[in-house]
Write a protein that holds these residues in place. Structure first.
Motif: not given
Length: 294
Positions: A99-123
């Motif tokens: 089930d590592c890919f299920v966890e990997a998908g969640s980790e991708l959203q939380r640690t990569q997608v969300a922070p980058e989306a915020d940083a891009f928005t404010f910049a």
């Protein structure tokens, strides 16, 4: 002979994951009608209208004749990012974590997608043409200094008739803590300026820059980083309707080894395509305070 019993090894359901917050800029997402408008094109056309003011009405002539100016401003989608993650079948099975890919998908959203989306928005907001960034070193500022700066901004917006009901204050946790401690220590001192915001949102400094670089993924450089010309943002005030922010296309899919022709691997693909922009006539609804770059 004494018993010799080996302890079995087993995996727990507890995952050692890094600390990350969910996206904090989602409160700026555009309404559904804007999403529909940008559904089928690379650019969106936004109507702009201006009308002339009133003139004297005279009984022998009647009305003065004014004019209507009706045009469009063009906004282009400016965010197109994605990633492909692979895991060999044997690596997954022998590790015993199917089930590592299920966890990997969640980790991708939380640690990569969300922070980058915020940083891009404010910049994108801070670096937009027409937005002035006030340089202020608030690293050792007192609460009164921060409150005074916010009062100046709210007063300016009030005088410019910027809508009051949807102003959002984005601020670093450190400065928010300074304000919170002041409120507790000085319950009788005025902090009424904070009521001028419909919401106060804390933004980690690691997502709060005036400019960022989006790494291409070449040479193992992924994600984003503060740009050389970027500055740490102290706080940002945004009137929500001034922002165009939505994702036109988000694709996330997992593939089994049977679906891949050249690899005996599990694969996950993720892509996000969207826009963060400001409306030309609503730049008065944005104020930014950032640390000096030099």
């Amino acid at each position: 002979m004494a018993n010799s019993i080996a302890y079995t090894q087993n995996y727990t359901s507890v995952i050692d994951e890094v600390y990350k917050r969910a996206a904090v800029s989602a409160c700026l997402n555009s309404p559904r009608r804007m999403v529909r408008a940008g559904r089928n094109a690379k650019e969106i056309m936004i109507p702009k209208i201006e009308v002339m003011g009133l003139g004297d009405y005279t009984r022998n002539v009647g009305y003065k004749t004014g004019a209507i100016t009706y045009g469009f401003e063009t906004k282009t989608f400016n965010y197109d990012r994605g990633i492909r993650l692979l895991a060999d079948v044997m690596d997954v099975e022998e590790a015993g974590v199917l089930d590592c890919f299920v966890e990997a998908g969640s980790e991708l959203q939380r640690t990569q997608v969300a922070p980058e989306a915020d940083a891009f928005t404010f910049a994108e907001i801070a670096s937009h043409e027409g937005v002035t960034v006030a340089e202020e070193d608030l690293s050792s500022a007192e609460a009164e200094d921060v409150l005074a700066g916010l009062r100046t901004v709210t007063s300016e917006m009030d005088e410019l008739e910027v809508t009051t009901g949807s102003r959002i204050l984005f601020i670093t946790p450190t400065l928010k803590g300074v304000l919170d401690d002041f409120s507790l220590a000085n319950p009788n001192r005025s902090k009424a300026v904070l009521t001028r915001f419909s919401r106060i949102v804390e933004v980690p400094q690691s997502r709060f820059y005036t400019a960022i670089d989006l790494n291409s993924g070449e040479e193992e450089k992924f994600g984003y980083a503060k740009a050389a010309t970027g500055a740490d943002i102290n706080w940002m005030v945004v009137e929500r309707s001034a922002v165009i922010k939505f994702d036109k296309h988000v694709a996330s899919r997992m593939f089994s080894p049977d679906e891949l022709e050249t690899l005996d691997s599990y694969m996950m693909k993720y892509r996000k395509y969207g826009i963060v922009e400001l409306l030309d006539n609503k730049l008065d609804g944005v104020r930014v305070s950032a640390k000096p770059t030099a």
